[in-house]
Scaffold this motif. Structure first.
Motif, PDB file in Angstrom:
ATOM      1  N   GLU A 379       0.831  -1.203   0.000  1.00  0.00           N
ATOM      2  CA  GLU A 379       0.000   0.000   0.000  1.00  0.00           C
ATOM      3  C   GLU A 379       0.866   1.254   0.000  1.00  0.00           C
ATOM      4  O   GLU A 379       0.573   2.231  -0.708  1.00  0.00           O
ATOM      5  CB  GLU A 379      -0.925  -0.009   1.226  1.00  0.00           C
ATOM      6  CG  GLU A 379      -1.914   1.153   1.233  1.00  0.00           C
ATOM      7  CD  GLU A 379      -2.860   1.107   2.408  1.00  0.00           C
ATOM      8  OE1 GLU A 379      -3.575   2.107   2.626  1.00  0.00           O
ATOM      9  OE2 GLU A 379      -2.881   0.078   3.116  1.00  0.00           O
ATOM     10  N   ILE A 382       2.480   1.561  -3.445  1.00  0.00           N
ATOM     11  CA  ILE A 382       1.501   2.020  -4.425  1.00  0.00           C
ATOM     12  C   ILE A 382       1.189   3.501  -4.245  1.00  0.00           C
ATOM     13  O   ILE A 382       1.047   4.242  -5.229  1.00  0.00           O
ATOM     14  CB  ILE A 382       0.209   1.168  -4.319  1.00  0.00           C
ATOM     15  CG1 ILE A 382       0.490  -0.266  -4.793  1.00  0.00           C
ATOM     16  CG2 ILE A 382      -0.918   1.780  -5.151  1.00  0.00           C
ATOM     17  CD1 ILE A 382      -0.643  -1.229  -4.536  1.00  0.00           C
ATOM     18  N   GLU A 386       1.583   6.310  -7.005  1.00  0.00           N
ATOM     19  CA  GLU A 386       0.484   7.211  -7.396  1.00  0.00           C
ATOM     20  C   GLU A 386       0.938   8.672  -7.360  1.00  0.00           C
ATOM     21  O   GLU A 386       0.636   9.452  -8.272  1.00  0.00           O
ATOM     22  CB  GLU A 386      -0.710   7.019  -6.463  1.00  0.00           C
ATOM     23  CG  GLU A 386      -1.510   5.761  -6.719  1.00  0.00           C
ATOM     24  CD  GLU A 386      -2.799   5.735  -5.921  1.00  0.00           C
ATOM     25  OE1 GLU A 386      -3.582   6.698  -6.019  1.00  0.00           O
ATOM     26  OE2 GLU A 386      -3.016   4.759  -5.183  1.00  0.00           O
ATOM     27  N   ASP A 487      -5.581   2.259 -11.730  1.00  0.00           N
ATOM     28  CA  ASP A 487      -6.676   1.285 -11.562  1.00  0.00           C
ATOM     29  C   ASP A 487      -6.158  -0.136 -11.752  1.00  0.00           C
ATOM     30  O   ASP A 487      -6.537  -1.048 -10.999  1.00  0.00           O
ATOM     31  CB  ASP A 487      -7.791   1.561 -12.580  1.00  0.00           C
ATOM     32  CG  ASP A 487      -8.593   2.799 -12.227  1.00  0.00           C
ATOM     33  OD1 ASP A 487      -8.461   3.276 -11.090  1.00  0.00           O
ATOM     34  OD2 ASP A 487      -9.339   3.298 -13.101  1.00  0.00           O
ATOM     35  N   HIS A 490      -4.231  -1.322  -8.662  1.00  0.00           N
ATOM     36  CA  HIS A 490      -5.112  -1.691  -7.555  1.00  0.00           C
ATOM     37  C   HIS A 490      -5.826  -3.017  -7.827  1.00  0.00           C
ATOM     38  O   HIS A 490      -5.971  -3.853  -6.914  1.00  0.00           O
ATOM     39  CB  HIS A 490      -6.132  -0.587  -7.299  1.00  0.00           C
ATOM     40  CG  HIS A 490      -5.564   0.608  -6.588  1.00  0.00           C
ATOM     41  ND1 HIS A 490      -5.138   0.564  -5.282  1.00  0.00           N
ATOM     42  CD2 HIS A 490      -5.332   1.881  -7.018  1.00  0.00           C
ATOM     43  CE1 HIS A 490      -4.691   1.761  -4.919  1.00  0.00           C
ATOM     44  NE2 HIS A 490      -4.786   2.578  -5.966  1.00  0.00           N
ATOM     45  N   GLU A 493      -3.394  -5.834  -7.251  1.00  0.00           N
ATOM     46  CA  GLU A 493      -3.088  -6.033  -5.835  1.00  0.00           C
ATOM     47  C   GLU A 493      -4.252  -6.728  -5.127  1.00  0.00           C
ATOM     48  O   GLU A 493      -4.048  -7.623  -4.299  1.00  0.00           O
ATOM     49  CB  GLU A 493      -2.760  -4.696  -5.170  1.00  0.00           C
ATOM     50  CG  GLU A 493      -2.701  -4.730  -3.651  1.00  0.00           C
ATOM     51  CD  GLU A 493      -1.771  -5.803  -3.092  1.00  0.00           C
ATOM     52  OE1 GLU A 493      -1.905  -6.107  -1.896  1.00  0.00           O
ATOM     53  OE2 GLU A 493      -0.934  -6.362  -3.845  1.00  0.00           O
TER      54      GLU A 493
END
Length: 525
Positions: A379, A382, A386, A487, A490, A493
Motif C-alpha cells: 500500500e 503504491i 500514485e 486502476d 489496484h 493487488e
C-alpha cells in the motif's frame, strides 16, 4: 476424391439452426453420452469439427456460433459464394470442393488455416489469400485457371508444401511442371506427386533470369513493407506519448485545411512572408513539444517499470518468508501424526493432538499476519507510485499547456497582423489606390469593413479551435493513462491478496482435515 452428388429437383438449402442441430447431434457422441448431450443441449462453442457435405447448401450462413471450430467440411454442395466465415478464426482445415464457387474471397479472417480445398469449382484466378500465411496444403484442381503466371502469386506462402492444380487448363502447357517447380522452390508435392530434385534443378536453370528478376522485385516489396511497418511502429510510439504528428507542420496545416477563408486571404499584400514566418515559428514550437513529449513518455515508462520491479521484489520476499514458515512448521511436526497414531497411550495422543491443533492455528495466524504486513507494505509502495505518476502527469500537462499558449500567442499575433493588412487594403481599395491584381472572389471580401473583418475573424476562430482541440486531446489522454495505470495496479493487488489468502486457507484447511481424520480414528478406537 469425392464425386459430386446429383440433386435433381431437390430444393437448395441455406444453413439454418435445424440443419446445424441435426449435424452436430449426428457427428457428436452417441449412445448414452449422446442422449445426455441431446437432453442438455450442445454448446456450439464446444464443437471442433463439423461436416455439412452433401446437403444441397446454396448459401453459407449461421456459423458464427462455432467460434472454436478447427475443421469444416462444406464439400459437395451448390455454394456459389464464400461468405460468413469471419468468426471461424481457429479454422485449420476447410473443404469447399465440388461447389459452384467462381471467386476466392471471404477467407481473410482464417489466419490459422493450413489445409484448403477448392477442388472442382469454377475459379479462374488464385487471389485474395494474402492473410493465410500458415497455408501448407492447397487443392484447386478442376477449376478454370489458365495463366501459368497466376501461380507466381503462391510464392508468398512460405509454408506451402502441397499443391494440386490438376484438371486446370494451365496444366496443358508443356512448361507447366518446370514452371511450377522453378517458381515454388519449397513445394514438395505437386498434383499428388513428389517434386524430384532433378526436375527442380533443371527448372531453376531454365528460369534462372526470370526468378532472379522476381526475387529482386520481391526484395523491393519486402523492403517497402518493412519500412512501412517501421513507420507504423514509430507512429504507435508517438501516439503512446500523445505527440503524434507534432514533429512537423501537421497541426499547422490542419488549421488551414478546413479554413475556407485562408485561400482568399493569402492573396493580400505581404501575406506570403507573413505566413512563412508564422509557420516556421509555429512548427518550431510543435517540434519542441514533440521532443518533450517523447522524453516524458520515457520517464513515465521508466517509473512504471521501476514500480513493478519494486513490487515484485517485495512480493517475492514475502513469498520466501511464507515458504520458510511453512517448512519450519512441517519440519517441526514431521512424523507427528504417525507418532500419534502408533502411540499406545490415549492421554499422550490427545495431548499431542491438542498441541498440533494449536500449532495449526498459530501457523494460520502467522501466515495471515505476514500477508497483512505485505498488504501494508505494498500500500505504501503504491501510494508513492500514485504520487509520482500524478506529479509527472501534472508537470507534463502544465508544460504542454505552456507550449500551447505559445501557439495561441503566435496565432493571435498573426491574426492582428492579418487584420491590419486587410483593413489597410480595404482603405486603399476605397480610395482607388490599390492597383494590384486580385481574383474576383477575393475582391468580394472588400465590399465593406464588416465583411473583411468577419472573414479574418472566422479564419482566426478555426485556427484557435484546432489548437484547443489538440491541447484537450493530449491532456485527456494523459489523464486517462494515469487513471488506467493506477486502476490496473489496484486491481492486480486486490487479485494478488485474494489469491494469497485463498492459498493460506486451502493449506490450513488441508492440515485441519488431516487432524480431524486423525481425531475421528482416535475416537473410533
Amino acid at each position: 476424391m469425392k464425386m459430386s452428388r446429383l440433386y435433381d429437383s431437390i430444393e437448395p438449402n441455406v444453413i439454418d439452426e435445424k440443419m446445424l442441430q441435426k449435424a452436430v447431434e449426428e457427428q457428436g457422441p452417441q449412445e448414452e453420452l449422446g442422449q445426455l448431450a441431446k437432453r442438455e443441449g450442445i454448446d456450439y462453442k464446444d464443437v471442433l469439427e463439423l461436416q455439412l457435405d452433401f446437403r444441397n447448401i446454396l448459401k453459407i450462413d449461421n456459423l458464427w456460433q462455432f467460434v472454436n471450430l478447427t475443421k469444416l467440411q462444406l464439400d459437395n454442395n451448390i455454394i456459389e459464394k464464400i461468405e460468413s466465415l469471419d468468426s471461424l478464426v481457429h479454422l485449420v482445415w476447410l473443404d469447399l470442393s465440388f461447389n459452384n464457387i467462381e471467386v476466392i474471397e471471404g477467407l481473410e479472417s482464417l489466419v490459422k488455416l493450413q489445409d484448403l480445398s477448392l477442388y472442382n469449382n469454377r475459379i479462374s484466378k488464385i487471389e485474395n489469400l494474402d492473410t493465410l500465411q500458415e497455408l501448407q496444403v492447397f487443392s484447386i484442381g478442376n477449376n478454370n485457371i489458365t495463366a501459368l503466371e497466376n501461380v507466381v502469386y503462391l510464392r508468398k506462402f512460405k509454408n506451402l508444401r502441397t499443391l494440386n492444380l490438376t484438371g486446370n487448363p494451365l496444366c496443358e502447357n508443356e512448361q507447366y511442371s518446370m514452371f511450377i517447380a522453378a517458381h515454388l522452390p519449397d513445394l514438395v508435392y505437386l498434383d499428388f506427386r513428389l517434386v524430384d530434385e532433378n526436375t527442380r534443378e533443371v527448372a531453376e536453370m531454365k528460369y534462372q533470369y526470370a526468378i532472379d528478376e522476381l526475387k529482386q522485385g520481391e526484395a523491393q516489396v519486402l523492403a517497402k513493407l518493412e519500412e512501412e511497418q517501421a513507420k507504423e511502429k514509430e507512429l504507435e510510439y508517438h501516439k503512446a506519448a500523445y505527440v503524434e504528428y507534432l514533429n512537423g507542420p501537421f497541426l499547422f496545416e490542419s488549421m488551414y485545411a478546413e479554413d475556407t477563408e485562408a485561400v482568399r486571404l493569402a492573396y493580400l499584400p505581404g501575406m506570403a512572408d507573413l505566413l512563412e514566418t508564422y509557420k516556421n515559428k509555429f512548427v518550431s514550437i510543435c517540434e519542441n513539444l514533440f521532443a518533450y513529449g517523447l522524453k516524458e513518455h520515457e520517464k513515465r515508462q521508466a517509473e512504471v517499470s521501476t514500480f513493478y520491479e519494486c513490487l515484485e521484489e517485495a512480493i517475492q520476499d514475502s513469498q520466501r518468508q511464507g515458504i520458510q514458515i511453512i517448512l519450519d512448521f512441517e519440519n517441526y511436526n514431521e512424523g507427528l501424526l504417525d507418532l500419534i497414531q502408533n502411540t499406545s497411550s490415549l492421554e499422550i495422543a490427545e495431548s499431542k493432538l491438542v498441541k498440533y491443533n494449536e500449532d495449526i492455528s498459530q501457523l494460520s495466524d502467522t501466515l495471515m499476519t505476514l500477508e497483512m504486513q505485505m498488504v501494508d507494505q505494498l500500500e505504501e509502495i503504491i501510494k508513492d507510485f500514485e504520487r509520482n505518476i500524478a506529479d509527472q502527469v501534472s508537470t507534463f500537462i502544465e508544460n504542454v499547456q505552456g507550449m500551447m499558449v505559445q501557439c495561441r500567442d503566435l496565432e493571435n499575433h498573426h491574426h492582428e497582423k492579418l487584420l491590419e493588412i486587410a483593413i489597410n487594403t480595404l482603405e486603399k481599395i476605397v480610395k482607388s489606390e490599390f492597383d494590384e491584381d486580385m481574383p474576383d472572389d477575393v475582391r468580394l471580401l472588400f465590399v465593406d469593413k464588416d465583411t473583411i473583418v468577419n472573414a479574418v475573424n472566422a479564419s482566426h476562430d478555426i485556427h484557435l479551435l484546432k489548437i484547443d482541440n489538440r491541447e484537450d486531446d493530449i491532456i485527456t489522454k494523459a489523464n486517462s493513462w494515469s487513471s488506467s495505470v493506477i486502476d490496473e495496479v489496484h486491481k492486480k493487488e486486490i487479485s494478488r491478496n485474494r489469491n494469497r489468502v485463498r492459498e493460506i486457507n486451502q493449506y490450513i484447511d488441508h492440515l485441519q482435515e488431516e487432524l480431524d481424520n486423525m481425531e475421528s480414528l482416535e475416537q473410533m478406537e
